[in-house]
Motif scaffolding. Structure first.
Motif, PDB file in Angstrom:
ATOM      1  N   UNK A   9     -38.371  50.747  -6.699  1.00 26.52           N
ATOM      2  CA  UNK A   9     -38.459  49.285  -6.601  1.00 26.52           C
ATOM      3  C   UNK A   9     -38.423  48.645  -7.987  1.00 26.52           C
ATOM      4  N   UNK A  10     -39.218  49.187  -8.898  1.00 31.45           N
ATOM      5  CA  UNK A  10     -39.271  48.646 -10.258  1.00 31.45           C
ATOM      6  C   UNK A  10     -37.957  48.901 -10.996  1.00 31.45           C
ATOM      7  N   UNK A  11     -37.405  50.091 -10.839  1.00 31.29           N
ATOM      8  CA  UNK A  11     -36.097  50.389 -11.463  1.00 31.29           C
ATOM      9  C   UNK A  11     -35.035  49.382 -11.013  1.00 31.29           C
ATOM     10  N   UNK A  12     -35.077  49.046  -9.742  1.00 28.26           N
ATOM     11  CA  UNK A  12     -34.089  48.102  -9.200  1.00 28.26           C
ATOM     12  C   UNK A  12     -34.166  46.758  -9.915  1.00 28.26           C
ATOM     13  N   UNK A  13     -35.382  46.294 -10.195  1.00 30.82           N
ATOM     14  CA  UNK A  13     -35.539  45.018 -10.894  1.00 30.82           C
ATOM     15  C   UNK A  13     -34.921  45.070 -12.285  1.00 30.82           C
ATOM     16  N   UNK A  15     -32.689  47.213 -13.471  1.00 32.56           N
ATOM     17  CA  UNK A  15     -31.242  47.454 -13.389  1.00 32.56           C
ATOM     18  C   UNK A  15     -30.481  46.182 -13.050  1.00 32.56           C
ATOM     19  N   UNK A  16     -31.124  45.266 -12.338  1.00 37.35           N
ATOM     20  CA  UNK A  16     -30.457  44.015 -11.939  1.00 37.35           C
ATOM     21  C   UNK A  16     -30.388  43.008 -13.074  1.00 37.35           C
ATOM     22  N   UNK A  17     -31.162  43.231 -14.150  1.00 37.59           N
ATOM     23  CA  UNK A  17     -31.217  42.232 -15.213  1.00 37.59           C
ATOM     24  C   UNK A  17     -31.890  40.956 -14.746  1.00 37.59           C
ATOM     25  N   UNK A  18     -32.824  41.092 -13.790  1.00 34.64           N
ATOM     26  CA  UNK A  18     -33.546  39.958 -13.203  1.00 34.64           C
ATOM     27  C   UNK A  18     -32.609  39.048 -12.391  1.00 34.64           C
ATOM     28  N   UNK A  19     -31.643  39.644 -11.730  1.00 36.06           N
ATOM     29  CA  UNK A  19     -30.732  38.871 -10.868  1.00 36.06           C
ATOM     30  C   UNK A  19     -31.555  38.133  -9.809  1.00 36.06           C
ATOM     31  N   UNK A  20     -31.287  36.853  -9.604  1.00 35.03           N
ATOM     32  CA  UNK A  20     -32.095  36.053  -8.675  1.00 35.03           C
ATOM     33  C   UNK A  20     -32.225  36.638  -7.275  1.00 35.03           C
ATOM     34  N   UNK A  21     -31.159  37.232  -6.736  1.00 35.31           N
ATOM     35  CA  UNK A  21     -31.266  37.791  -5.389  1.00 35.31           C
ATOM     36  C   UNK A  21     -32.209  38.981  -5.360  1.00 35.31           C
ATOM     37  N   UNK A  22     -32.179  39.812  -6.392  1.00 32.05           N
ATOM     38  CA  UNK A  22     -33.075  40.967  -6.464  1.00 32.05           C
ATOM     39  C   UNK A  22     -34.509  40.495  -6.707  1.00 32.05           C
ATOM     40  N   UNK A  24     -35.843  37.770  -5.783  1.00 32.31           N
ATOM     41  CA  UNK A  24     -36.328  37.237  -4.517  1.00 32.31           C
ATOM     42  C   UNK A  24     -36.741  38.302  -3.523  1.00 32.31           C
ATOM     43  N   UNK A  25     -36.121  39.459  -3.621  1.00 35.23           N
ATOM     44  CA  UNK A  25     -36.447  40.549  -2.695  1.00 35.23           C
ATOM     45  C   UNK A  25     -37.623  41.396  -3.162  1.00 35.23           C
ATOM     46  N   UNK A  26     -37.788  41.601  -4.472  1.00 34.39           N
ATOM     47  CA  UNK A  26     -38.786  42.561  -4.935  1.00 34.39           C
ATOM     48  C   UNK A  26     -40.055  41.934  -5.505  1.00 34.39           C
ATOM     49  N   UNK A  27     -39.995  40.692  -5.955  1.00 37.47           N
ATOM     50  CA  UNK A  27     -41.175  40.059  -6.534  1.00 37.47           C
ATOM     51  C   UNK A  27     -41.855  39.189  -5.487  1.00 37.47           C
ATOM     52  N   UNK A  41     -45.623  32.051 -25.693  1.00 40.38           N
ATOM     53  CA  UNK A  41     -46.021  31.511 -24.389  1.00 40.38           C
ATOM     54  C   UNK A  41     -46.847  32.507 -23.574  1.00 40.38           C
ATOM     55  N   UNK A  42     -47.559  33.408 -24.284  1.00 38.10           N
ATOM     56  CA  UNK A  42     -48.427  34.365 -23.616  1.00 38.10           C
ATOM     57  C   UNK A  42     -49.484  33.665 -22.792  1.00 38.10           C
ATOM     58  N   UNK A  43     -49.876  34.300 -21.723  1.00 34.95           N
ATOM     59  CA  UNK A  43     -50.898  33.755 -20.837  1.00 34.95           C
ATOM     60  C   UNK A  43     -50.743  34.363 -19.460  1.00 34.95           C
ATOM     61  N   UNK A  44     -51.545  33.891 -18.540  1.00 38.63           N
ATOM     62  CA  UNK A  44     -51.504  34.376 -17.168  1.00 38.63           C
ATOM     63  C   UNK A  44     -50.899  33.279 -16.302  1.00 38.63           C
ATOM     64  N   UNK A  45     -49.830  33.610 -15.612  1.00 36.42           N
ATOM     65  CA  UNK A  45     -49.107  32.676 -14.749  1.00 36.42           C
ATOM     66  C   UNK A  45     -49.333  33.088 -13.302  1.00 36.42           C
ATOM     67  N   UNK A  46     -49.724  32.147 -12.487  1.00 34.86           N
ATOM     68  CA  UNK A  46     -50.011  32.398 -11.075  1.00 34.86           C
ATOM     69  C   UNK A  46     -48.793  32.027 -10.244  1.00 34.86           C
ATOM     70  N   UNK A  47     -48.103  33.020  -9.726  1.00 38.31           N
ATOM     71  CA  UNK A  47     -46.937  32.798  -8.876  1.00 38.31           C
ATOM     72  C   UNK A  47     -45.633  32.859  -9.648  1.00 38.31           C
ATOM     73  N   UNK A  48     -44.574  33.265  -8.935  1.00 37.05           N
ATOM     74  CA  UNK A  48     -43.264  33.394  -9.563  1.00 37.05           C
ATOM     75  C   UNK A  48     -42.727  32.038 -10.014  1.00 37.05           C
TER      76      UNK A  48
END
Length: 129
Positions: A9-13, A15-22, A24-27, A41-48
């Motif tokens: 699952x992580x490899x897929x992300x 390998x996709x270069x953060x492609x939006x369709x991927x 949306x499926x894995x995150x 811009x370090x910090x904790x972000x809640x939600x994609x």
């Protein structure tokens, strides 16, 4: 879920270069995106939505290219560790490579949490050069 499907699952992300369709499926939309202090811009972000707008949306304008190159993957239960480097080219043309470690948590077949540790100094220098 065993280590192998989580690593896939992580490899897929990556390998996709953060492609939006991927993405949306894995995150998971409610992911916790934790970027090390000192990183731009370090910090904790809640939600994609927040990670996309408030982290990537502020980081991306400083670069003509910014990508994560995964080099090694390690799985342990619901966690996947990734060692790699960011390759970036700033708007001024400064190229940089900064090492990172990402710790991902997987839940119900999606990525639910990221903790990032990276060589923040190298990235900060690229932005100010």
């Amino acid at each position: 879920m065993s280590d192998a499907p989580n690593i896939a699952l992580v490899r897929r992300l990556y390998a996709s270069g953060m492609a939006p369709d991927v993405v949306g499926e894995v995150i998971d939309p409610d992911i916790v995106w934790d970027i090390t202090p000192g990183f731009p811009y370090g910090g904790v972000y809640q939600g994609w939505a927040s990670a996309g707008a408030d982290f990537f949306g502020r980081l991306a304008p400083g670069f003509t290219f910014f990508g994560a190159v995964a080099e090694e993957f390690y799985g342990s239960g619901d966690h996947v560790f990734v060692r790699g480097h960011y390759h970036a080219v700033s708007k001024s043309g400064q190229e940089s490579d900064a090492r990172f470690i990402h710790l991902w948590t997987v839940g119900d077949g999606r990525l639910t949490h990221l903790v990032q540790a990276a060589d923040s100094h190298v990235v900060q220098q690229a932005l100010t050069a």
